[in-house]
Scaffold this motif. Structure first.
Motif, PDB file in Angstrom:
ATOM      1  N   UNK A 390       0.826  -1.199   0.000  1.00 29.12           N
ATOM      2  CA  UNK A 390       0.000   0.000   0.000  1.00 29.12           C
ATOM      3  C   UNK A 390       0.867   1.259   0.000  1.00 29.12           C
ATOM      4  N   UNK A 391       2.139   1.084   0.209  1.00 33.62           N
ATOM      5  CA  UNK A 391       2.986   2.224   0.559  1.00 33.62           C
ATOM      6  C   UNK A 391       3.741   2.799  -0.635  1.00 33.62           C
ATOM      7  N   UNK A 392       3.752   4.124  -0.780  1.00 33.07           N
ATOM      8  CA  UNK A 392       4.556   4.742  -1.833  1.00 33.07           C
ATOM      9  C   UNK A 392       6.053   4.605  -1.596  1.00 33.07           C
ATOM     10  N   UNK A 393       6.458   4.304  -0.349  1.00 35.17           N
ATOM     11  CA  UNK A 393       7.884   4.200  -0.042  1.00 35.17           C
ATOM     12  C   UNK A 393       8.469   2.851  -0.436  1.00 35.17           C
ATOM     13  N   UNK A 394       7.613   1.893  -0.801  1.00 32.27           N
ATOM     14  CA  UNK A 394       8.099   0.611  -1.300  1.00 32.27           C
ATOM     15  C   UNK A 394       7.989   0.533  -2.811  1.00 32.27           C
ATOM     16  N   UNK A 395       7.807   1.675  -3.452  1.00 31.17           N
ATOM     17  CA  UNK A 395       7.785   1.736  -4.910  1.00 31.17           C
ATOM     18  C   UNK A 395       9.074   2.394  -5.372  1.00 31.17           C
ATOM     19  N   UNK A 396       9.826   1.707  -6.198  1.00 28.13           N
ATOM     20  CA  UNK A 396      11.073   2.250  -6.715  1.00 28.13           C
ATOM     21  C   UNK A 396      10.747   3.279  -7.790  1.00 28.13           C
ATOM     22  N   UNK A 397      10.935   4.541  -7.462  1.00 28.51           N
ATOM     23  CA  UNK A 397      10.559   5.599  -8.394  1.00 28.51           C
ATOM     24  C   UNK A 397      11.536   5.715  -9.569  1.00 28.51           C
ATOM     25  N   UNK A 398      12.648   4.974  -9.483  1.00 32.41           N
ATOM     26  CA  UNK A 398      13.532   4.896 -10.642  1.00 32.41           C
ATOM     27  C   UNK A 398      13.033   3.886 -11.664  1.00 32.41           C
ATOM     28  N   UNK A 399      12.077   3.064 -11.281  1.00 29.89           N
ATOM     29  CA  UNK A 399      11.624   1.963 -12.140  1.00 29.89           C
ATOM     30  C   UNK A 399      10.101   1.861 -12.088  1.00 29.89           C
ATOM     31  N   UNK A 400       9.439   2.887 -12.592  1.00 27.65           N
ATOM     32  CA  UNK A 400       7.985   2.891 -12.590  1.00 27.65           C
ATOM     33  C   UNK A 400       7.378   1.768 -13.402  1.00 27.65           C
ATOM     34  N   UNK A 401       8.150   1.211 -14.357  1.00 31.82           N
ATOM     35  CA  UNK A 401       7.616   0.127 -15.184  1.00 31.82           C
ATOM     36  C   UNK A 401       7.370  -1.144 -14.391  1.00 31.82           C
ATOM     37  N   UNK A 402       7.900  -1.218 -13.170  1.00 32.24           N
ATOM     38  CA  UNK A 402       7.712  -2.430 -12.366  1.00 32.24           C
ATOM     39  C   UNK A 402       6.355  -2.470 -11.653  1.00 32.24           C
ATOM     40  N   UNK A 403       5.654  -1.366 -11.626  1.00 30.23           N
ATOM     41  CA  UNK A 403       4.423  -1.286 -10.852  1.00 30.23           C
ATOM     42  C   UNK A 403       3.260  -1.915 -11.616  1.00 30.23           C
ATOM     43  N   UNK A 404       2.497  -2.757 -10.917  1.00 30.53           N
ATOM     44  CA  UNK A 404       1.251  -3.311 -11.459  1.00 30.53           C
ATOM     45  C   UNK A 404       0.122  -2.849 -10.548  1.00 30.53           C
ATOM     46  N   UNK A 405      -0.802  -2.109 -11.110  1.00 31.98           N
ATOM     47  CA  UNK A 405      -1.923  -1.578 -10.339  1.00 31.98           C
ATOM     48  C   UNK A 405      -3.141  -2.448 -10.582  1.00 31.98           C
ATOM     49  N   UNK A 406      -3.710  -2.992  -9.512  1.00 31.07           N
ATOM     50  CA  UNK A 406      -4.931  -3.786  -9.630  1.00 31.07           C
ATOM     51  C   UNK A 406      -6.078  -3.007  -9.008  1.00 31.07           C
ATOM     52  N   UNK A 407      -7.237  -3.175  -9.603  1.00 30.31           N
ATOM     53  CA  UNK A 407      -8.410  -2.410  -9.193  1.00 30.31           C
ATOM     54  C   UNK A 407      -9.626  -3.314  -9.321  1.00 30.31           C
ATOM     55  N   UNK A 408     -10.522  -3.238  -8.352  1.00 30.75           N
ATOM     56  CA  UNK A 408     -11.712  -4.084  -8.376  1.00 30.75           C
ATOM     57  C   UNK A 408     -12.865  -3.333  -9.023  1.00 30.75           C
ATOM     58  N   UNK A 409     -13.400  -3.915 -10.101  1.00 28.72           N
ATOM     59  CA  UNK A 409     -14.505  -3.295 -10.805  1.00 28.72           C
ATOM     60  C   UNK A 409     -15.818  -3.453 -10.057  1.00 28.72           C
TER      61      UNK A 409
END
Length: 788
Positions: A390-409
């Motif tokens: 849930x945390x922005x501090x565990x997201x490597x901002x040098x590598x945004x391509x690594x992020x997968x965002x899931x969302x419940x419809x």
């Protein structure tokens, strides 16, 4: 090695099917995705070859994704009860109950491809393996014609031996406060915990007669009989000492006997060697950035070893006196080190919300540990890491391509993957955390102030692109440490706020355009501070036009560099403008191509060489509306990502990369210089306070023991840099010169000269740079002492 490339999920828990793909008129049905309700495509989640971060709101399906990966790799846990309840196929009737479906695409190297062919296992046309688990014990693979093929038992066995090994880190398990010596020595766990021993002692204290013994015997036998159940935290502590620190079990047996026989000298010797083994093999200080001198140690008690923390002051603390997050950080680290990976198969590390107990700094430290685990710098091994957060501090901002965002419809849509979530560098935070998290929310640390959001998006995006292309990290911005802050016309005031009135000021660099607004901001930075003093040193203000005069750049003929958009070759700028027209105006490709390079270059002279002004004018002429800078920056990055996926390198892109690489390298170097200045200022402030307090307390003289305490304080204030090494070398020299280690209660000889040498401590780095022989000699001895 086999690499997990994509996960396919259908009807599993919160995942129903990909309803967006189902509704697309361009979608192509695949035979292997047929169902009783017709073609219902799986939800596809791409997985990075190193680290993948899955983010999303509560109940969005993040943890379900980890479960699906474990099922794919092991075949265990596929149950009808986990069928998606929002699916139209969910049923309780006989003959209608179905299993969820999970699968994966794997990249194979030449050896694995050969092994698959030897087992007659079909592969896709590109040589990848697409494997599905439609039911327990059943494996289908998809062939080159998109047909699902069921594997025989021997094929299943052979394929399973090639798959990566999943490994799950317990994120709810902390390192214990203590470990039983008896359990370490012989593996016996009766009365291994303090709680058990305390209960027995309280039971014994109430015994006065034989009848009391008889009445409590059953409870005592029951407690002793259950002694083999060692708590998981205890086992983790044992793994730390036996597997990570590599301490021989017989050493603990010897320690147990030495404590029982009150042989204190042997106890101290054994504990000292155990602590050396822990320090040598654990090396936590490399990762725990909050204290570079951090040490994990053990101290003996009657029946257990207690874990303690020694910080840079040399003081020992128990876990209860330090943050809870430290116990969990150590737990994750020990879990990683204590399990040896398989030699012949890659590993996939899975973590479910490891941020729960860690501070922002602790999360950043953990992120570095995970990066190292995926691609260690001391081994050729390469594994994969997948974690949800849930945390922005565990997201490597040098590598945004690594992020997968899931969302419940809504309703029956189920969990989906947000498409193109990382095209805008900060979109994952906005989408997954349910709030707008702009860079200005994180002012602090190192800050790069820019004029607008377009500069922020473009610099962050190009920085990530260049890092992915193999650019050395030292020549790029570390966006986990550097905050890019768009300030607009308020840059001088925002820089003033960031540097503020505190003693500790963050390192700041300002990037200004070379136009009139940039020059106005520059003048304000020079004289708008308190008492008309500069807000920031002039050397830390980068004016783009002035920097460009001495840089090796490739720009479009006729363009005069004043702003970041001028670094974009006209071919790439026009392609981004065309994408903007298709995305924002809804034009088709033919209409969008009415914006041409010729139309832009023809307007350069009329717009004083500004590429952006020429592009905006041409866009307005062709489409009758304006184009925004932020939208242009976003579409520029999207165009580059699209061409990269298609393995194209359009004309103009190499020049674009070269131009931004030069700018980012210059900004990175300037930020390092700013950081070094602030570190020197803070170090000098600390030293000044320590030395002044000492001089005030002891103006005429003092005993040698008090001087030793002073020099210890100075060493603790010196940071882990070359300047800090210089200071420590100087204090070591003072200890020898004034014989502080001998006769500690005697006064210091030649106290006046001692004070001169003490004051000199603050200027050693400057003296060394100016060629002072004594300071340079100290520097040479400091280097020799550090082995550099």
């Amino acid at each position: 090695m086999v690499r997990l490339h994509e996960i396919w999920i259908r009807f599993y828990k919160s995942f129903n099917f990909d309803y967006e793909l189902k509704a697309s008129p361009k979608a192509k049905p695949r035979p292997w995705q047929d169902s009783p309700e017709g073609w219902l495509p799986h939800v596809k989640i791409p997985i990075e070859p190193d680290v993948t971060a899955v983010v999303g709101a509560n109940e969005s399906g993040k943890s379900h994704l980890l479960d699906a990966i474990k099922i794919v790799l092991t075949g265990e846990g596929l149950r009808q009860r986990d069928f998606c309840r929002s699916s139209a196929l969910f049923s309780v009737e006989r003959g209608s109950r179905l299993f969820p479906e999970v699968g994966a695409t794997f990249h194979l190297d030449a050896a694995d491809r050969s092994a698959s062919e030897g087992l007659a296992i079909p592969l896709l046309r590109n040589g990848d393996l697409l494997m599905l688990r439609p039911a327990p014990g059943v494996i289908h693979v998809v062939d080159a014609d998109d047909q699902p093929i069921s594997l025989a038992a021997d094929q299943v066995e052979g394929l399973t031996s090639l798959l990566p090994v999943p490994r799950e880190l317990r994120t709810d398990l902390a390192l214990p406060d203590s470990v039983s010596i008896n359990a370490l020595a012989k593996g016996k766990t009766k009365l291994a915990t303090r709680k058990q021993r305390g209960w027995i002692m309280s039971l014994l204290e109430g015994i006065a007669t034989v009848e009391d013994v008889n009445s409590k015997a059953a409870a005592m036998v029951d407690m002793l009989g259950n002694g083999d159940a060692l708590p998981e935290a205890q086992r983790l502590g044992m793994d730390l000492l036996l597997k990570v620190a590599r301490i021989e079990e017989s050493s603990f047996d010897e320690l147990r006997k030495a404590i029982a026989e009150e042989r204190e000298g042997l106890v101290n010797g054994l504990i000292q060697e155990m602590n050396r083994s822990i320090a040598r093999h654990l090396n936590v200080s490399r990762w725990w950035s909050q204290d570079p001198d951090f040490q994990l140690r053990v101290s003996p008690r009657e029946h257990e070893l207690v874990f303690t923390i020694r910080d840079r002051t040399g003081t020992d603390y128990s876990f209860s006196e330090r943050s809870r997050g430290l116990q969990y950080f150590l737990s994750y680290y020990v879990q990683l080190l204590s399990q040896a990976p398989a030699d012949d198969r890659p590993e996939i590390l899975l973590m479910d919300e490891p941020d729960a107990y860690l501070s922002a700094s602790g999360q950043q430290d953990l992120l570095r540990v995970l990066e190292h685990h995926a691609r260690p710098d001391d081994s050729d091994r390469e594994d994969q890491v997948i974690y949800v957060t849930h945390s922005p501090f565990l997201i490597n901002r040098n590598a945004g391509h690594r992020v997968r965002v899931v969302d419940k419809g809504t309703r029956d849509e189920g969990t989906r993957v947000v498409k193109d979530a990382t095209r805008n560098h900060y979109e994952p935070l906005r989408t997954s955390l349910g709030a707008f998290v702009a860079e200005t929310a994180f002012i602090g640390g190192d800050n790069l102030f820019v004029e607008g959001i377009a500069d922020q998006v473009m610099l962050a995006g190009m920085n990530s692109r260049l890092l992915r292309a193999g650019r050395p990290p030292s020549q790029c911005l570390d966006l986990n440490e550097v905050t890019i802050v768009p300030g607009g016309a308020s840059i001088p005031y925002m820089v003033y706020l960031a540097r503020g009135r505190d003693q500790i000021k963050p390192a700041c660099v300002v990037l200004l355009d070379g136009d009139s607004a940039g020059q106005t901001a520059r003048k304000q930075l020079r004289s708008a501070g308190p008492y008309k003093k500069p807000i920031i040193d002039e050397k830390l203000v980068v004016v783009l036009s002035e920097w460009a005069d001495s840089a090796d750049l490739q720009v479009t003929q006729g363009v005069v560099i004043r702003e970041t958009e001028d670094l974009v070759p006209v071919q790439v700028a026009v392609a981004a403008g065309q994408r903007y027209a298709r995305t924002f105006l809804g034009l088709d490709e033919l209409e969008a191509k009415k914006l041409t390079e010729g139309a832009v270059t023809a307007l350069l002279a009329d717009n004083d060489g500004s590429l952006w002004d020429a592009l905006a004018a041409a866009f307005s002429q062709v489409f009758g509306t304006s184009i925004s800078k932020a939208g242009f920056a976003k579409e520029l990055l999207a165009y580059l990502a699209y061409s990269e996926e298609d393995r194209q390198r359009p004309h103009g892109v190499p020049a674009l990369d070269q131009n931004f690489a030069a700018l980012l390298q210059h900004l990175a170097e300037t930020l390092r210089n700013a950081g070094e200045r602030e570190a020197e200022a803070r170090r000098n402030q600390r030293l000044t306070r320590i030395i002044k307090a000492f001089e005030d307390d002891f103006p005429e003289g003092c005993i040698r023991d008090r001087a030793l305490v002073l020099l210890h304080s100075i060493d603790a204030a010196a940071d882990d840099t070359s300047a800090g090494d210089l200071i420590k070398a100087h204090t070591a020299s003072m200890r020898r010169t004034y014989k502080l280690a001998t006769s500690p209660r005697e006064n210091i000889d030649d106290y006046a000269q001692f004070l001169v040498e003490l004051r000199r401590t603050r200027y050693l780095e400057r003296l060394s740079q100016q060629g002072d022989p004594a300071a340079q000699s100290l520097g040479a001895s400091a280097k020799a002492g550090s082995g550099s």
